[in-house]
Scaffold this motif. Structure first.
Motif, PDB file in Angstrom:
ATOM      1  N   VAL A  49       0.852  -1.194   0.000  1.00 51.68           N
ATOM      2  CA  VAL A  49       0.000   0.000   0.000  1.00 51.68           C
ATOM      3  C   VAL A  49       0.884   1.238   0.000  1.00 51.68           C
ATOM      4  CG1 VAL A  49      -1.901   1.214   1.132  1.00 51.68           C
ATOM      5  CG2 VAL A  49      -1.705  -1.253   1.377  1.00 51.68           C
ATOM      6  N   TYR A  50       0.507   2.219  -0.837  1.00 51.61           N
ATOM      7  CA  TYR A  50       1.228   3.493  -0.884  1.00 51.61           C
ATOM      8  C   TYR A  50       0.260   4.644  -0.657  1.00 51.61           C
ATOM      9  CZ  TYR A  50       5.260   1.177  -3.065  1.00 51.61           C
ATOM     10  OH  TYR A  50       6.332   0.363  -3.322  1.00 51.61           O
ATOM     11  N   GLN A  51       0.745   5.631   0.083  1.00 50.43           N
ATOM     12  CA  GLN A  51      -0.005   6.885   0.214  1.00 50.43           C
ATOM     13  C   GLN A  51       0.536   7.857  -0.826  1.00 50.43           C
ATOM     14  OE1 GLN A  51       0.099   8.755   4.084  1.00 50.43           O
ATOM     15  NE2 GLN A  51      -0.642  10.708   3.269  1.00 50.43           N
ATOM     16  N   LEU A  52      -0.293   8.165  -1.812  1.00 50.15           N
ATOM     17  CA  LEU A  52       0.123   9.116  -2.838  1.00 50.15           C
ATOM     18  C   LEU A  52      -1.089   9.697  -3.541  1.00 50.15           C
ATOM     19  CD1 LEU A  52      -0.347   7.554  -5.763  1.00 50.15           C
ATOM     20  CD2 LEU A  52       1.835   6.519  -5.240  1.00 50.15           C
ATOM     21  N   GLU A  53      -0.866  10.786  -4.251  1.00 48.20           N
ATOM     22  CA  GLU A  53      -1.910  11.425  -5.042  1.00 48.20           C
ATOM     23  C   GLU A  53      -1.847  10.834  -6.451  1.00 48.20           C
ATOM     24  OE1 GLU A  53      -4.833  12.678  -6.308  1.00 48.20           O
ATOM     25  OE2 GLU A  53      -4.548  13.668  -4.359  1.00 48.20           O
ATOM     26  N   ALA A  54      -2.877  10.062  -6.797  1.00 47.32           N
ATOM     27  CA  ALA A  54      -2.843   9.318  -8.052  1.00 47.32           C
ATOM     28  C   ALA A  54      -2.988  10.197  -9.289  1.00 47.32           C
ATOM     29  CB  ALA A  54      -3.924   8.240  -8.051  1.00 47.32           C
ATOM     30  N   THR A  55      -3.335  11.465  -9.113  1.00 47.79           N
ATOM     31  CA  THR A  55      -3.367  12.373 -10.263  1.00 47.79           C
ATOM     32  C   THR A  55      -1.965  12.892 -10.600  1.00 47.79           C
ATOM     33  OG1 THR A  55      -3.950  14.177  -8.753  1.00 47.79           O
ATOM     34  CG2 THR A  55      -5.760  13.106  -9.924  1.00 47.79           C
ATOM     35  N   ASP A  56      -0.975  12.428  -9.868  1.00 51.36           N
ATOM     36  CA  ASP A  56       0.426  12.751 -10.137  1.00 51.36           C
ATOM     37  C   ASP A  56       1.000  11.639 -11.015  1.00 51.36           C
ATOM     38  OD1 ASP A  56       3.163  13.157 -10.145  1.00 51.36           O
ATOM     39  OD2 ASP A  56       3.282  13.653  -8.010  1.00 51.36           O
ATOM     40  N   LYS A  57       1.130  11.895 -12.305  1.00 52.37           N
ATOM     41  CA  LYS A  57       1.586  10.863 -13.241  1.00 52.37           C
ATOM     42  C   LYS A  57       2.966  10.350 -12.879  1.00 52.37           C
ATOM     43  CE  LYS A  57       2.314  10.032 -18.194  1.00 52.37           C
ATOM     44  NZ  LYS A  57       2.305  10.636 -19.544  1.00 52.37           N
ATOM     45  N   LYS A  58       3.843  11.245 -12.416  1.00 49.87           N
ATOM     46  CA  LYS A  58       5.206  10.848 -12.065  1.00 49.87           C
ATOM     47  C   LYS A  58       5.202   9.847 -10.917  1.00 49.87           C
ATOM     48  CE  LYS A  58       9.527  11.587 -13.181  1.00 49.87           C
ATOM     49  NZ  LYS A  58      10.028  11.357 -14.557  1.00 49.87           N
ATOM     50  N   ALA A  59       4.306  10.070  -9.947  1.00 49.04           N
ATOM     51  CA  ALA A  59       4.215   9.160  -8.802  1.00 49.04           C
ATOM     52  C   ALA A  59       3.752   7.777  -9.243  1.00 49.04           C
ATOM     53  CB  ALA A  59       3.255   9.732  -7.760  1.00 49.04           C
ATOM     54  N   LEU A  60       2.800   7.737 -10.160  1.00 46.44           N
ATOM     55  CA  LEU A  60       2.317   6.459 -10.685  1.00 46.44           C
ATOM     56  C   LEU A  60       3.433   5.716 -11.429  1.00 46.44           C
ATOM     57  CD1 LEU A  60      -1.187   7.513 -12.078  1.00 46.44           C
ATOM     58  CD2 LEU A  60      -0.730   6.210 -10.000  1.00 46.44           C
ATOM     59  N   GLU A  61       4.204   6.473 -12.165  1.00 48.34           N
ATOM     60  CA  GLU A  61       5.302   5.875 -12.928  1.00 48.34           C
ATOM     61  C   GLU A  61       6.358   5.301 -11.994  1.00 48.34           C
ATOM     62  OE1 GLU A  61       8.037   7.039 -16.810  1.00 48.34           O
ATOM     63  OE2 GLU A  61       7.234   8.629 -15.528  1.00 48.34           O
ATOM     64  N   GLN A  62       6.643   6.017 -10.902  1.00 55.07           N
ATOM     65  CA  GLN A  62       7.701   5.600  -9.975  1.00 55.07           C
ATOM     66  C   GLN A  62       7.370   4.292  -9.261  1.00 55.07           C
ATOM     67  OE1 GLN A  62       8.172   9.084  -7.532  1.00 55.07           O
ATOM     68  NE2 GLN A  62       9.725   9.990  -8.893  1.00 55.07           N
ATOM     69  N   ILE A  63       6.079   4.037  -9.011  1.00 49.58           N
ATOM     70  CA  ILE A  63       5.735   2.781  -8.334  1.00 49.58           C
ATOM     71  C   ILE A  63       5.424   1.668  -9.340  1.00 49.58           C
ATOM     72  CG2 ILE A  63       4.912   3.926  -6.243  1.00 49.58           C
ATOM     73  CD1 ILE A  63       2.063   3.368  -7.255  1.00 49.58           C
ATOM     74  N   ARG A  64       5.691   1.918 -10.617  1.00 52.37           N
ATOM     75  CA  ARG A  64       5.649   0.913 -11.679  1.00 52.37           C
ATOM     76  C   ARG A  64       4.260   0.282 -11.836  1.00 52.37           C
ATOM     77  NH1 ARG A  64      10.846  -0.542 -13.139  1.00 52.37           N
ATOM     78  NH2 ARG A  64      10.096  -2.532 -13.964  1.00 52.37           N
ATOM     79  N   VAL A  65       3.249   1.144 -11.993  1.00 58.31           N
ATOM     80  CA  VAL A  65       1.891   0.622 -12.188  1.00 58.31           C
ATOM     81  C   VAL A  65       1.771  -0.193 -13.472  1.00 58.31           C
ATOM     82  CG1 VAL A  65       0.729   2.405 -10.830  1.00 58.31           C
ATOM     83  CG2 VAL A  65       1.165   2.789 -13.281  1.00 58.31           C
ATOM     84  N   ALA A  66       2.657   0.054 -14.430  1.00 57.40           N
ATOM     85  CA  ALA A  66       2.615  -0.688 -15.697  1.00 57.40           C
ATOM     86  C   ALA A  66       2.926  -2.165 -15.494  1.00 57.40           C
ATOM     87  CB  ALA A  66       3.587  -0.080 -16.700  1.00 57.40           C
ATOM     88  N   ASP A  67       3.500  -2.530 -14.346  1.00 59.95           N
ATOM     89  CA  ASP A  67       3.799  -3.931 -14.071  1.00 59.95           C
ATOM     90  C   ASP A  67       2.559  -4.713 -13.631  1.00 59.95           C
ATOM     91  OD1 ASP A  67       6.409  -3.413 -14.675  1.00 59.95           O
ATOM     92  OD2 ASP A  67       7.105  -3.328 -12.594  1.00 59.95           O
ATOM     93  N   MET A  68       1.497  -4.007 -13.276  1.00 55.62           N
ATOM     94  CA  MET A  68       0.273  -4.664 -12.819  1.00 55.62           C
ATOM     95  C   MET A  68      -0.477  -5.284 -14.003  1.00 55.62           C
ATOM     96  SD  MET A  68       0.070  -4.100  -9.475  1.00 55.62           S
ATOM     97  CE  MET A  68       1.850  -4.286  -9.410  1.00 55.62           C
TER      98      MET A  68
END
Length: 217
Positions: A49-68
């Protein structure tokens, strides 16, 4: 069943319970939310689980959502945030994107973006409940072209007969998929075609909803 890696953005009631059930089914679940309280609640259950603002594209990229294998977007009633997050997920190359919509217009926009699945939980639940209210014994209504449903039937008139004799597939256009013997709590599958049915046994059948309603078991 292969273990899937599924991300959920938005850990409100729907997102939290979706993730909880996915974990129970043996899958790995990544939870994302900006609310620290919701993140804390999910930490004991989700894989990560991560606490982050999902409207931040950079944050999504950093946690590697593309791997899901799948990303589910369930961000409450914020259409703008939902649309923006969905767009970012598409741009980041997520394989499958499922998004909760709050209105028909919201659904239309999401489909224009090209998300893989759009769902409105309230609409689905209301349709299921309506069919179950008017059709006692109905377990689930499946929104297919043939109005397919799954229903539990209690044996009465069919007592003493076998499934082979009843030949429900050919005579009624329905298929028995499970059964529960009188006095037993659990269902069994692959019912025996030549075992006589007893009064009070239960059969689970699948078929056209209208045809199911016409059966007199």
């Amino acid at each position: 069943m292969a273990v899937m890696q599924i991300g959920i953005i938005g850990l409100g009631k729907f997102g939290f319970h979706l993730g909880k059930n996915l974990v129970r089914l043996g899958h790995q679940v990544l939870g994302l939310d900006a609310d620290p309280e919701k993140v804390r609640d999910a930490q004991a259950l989700f894989t990560q689980v991560y606490q982050l603002e999902a409207t931040d594209k950079k944050a999504l990229e950093q946690i590697r959502v593309a791997d899901m294998s799948h990303m589910v977007v369930s961000v409450g009633h914020s259409m703008e945030a939902s649309i923006l997050i969905s767009l970012y997920l598409k741009e980041l190359g997520v394989q499958k994107i499922w998004v909760k919509a709050v209105s028909t217009d919201h659904e239309k926009i999401l489909r224009r973006i090209g998300v893989d699945e759009v769902f409105i939980p309230e609409r689905y639940a209301a349709k299921q409940l309506a069919h179950r209210l008017v059709n006692p014994g109905l377990i689930e209504f499946l929104p297919m072209d043939q109005q397919v449903a799954i229903k539990e039937l209690s044996v009465a008139a069919w007592a003493g007969k076998t499934l082979r004799q009843l030949d429900l597939t050919n005579t009624a256009g329905v298929q028995v998929i499970a059964y529960r013997l009188l006095g037993e709590k659990n269902y069994s599958y692959l019912p025996k075609a030549d075992a006589p049915l007893r009064q009070g046994d239960f059969l689970v059948v699948v078929g056209n909803e209208k045809r199911l309603g016409e059966l007199k078991p």
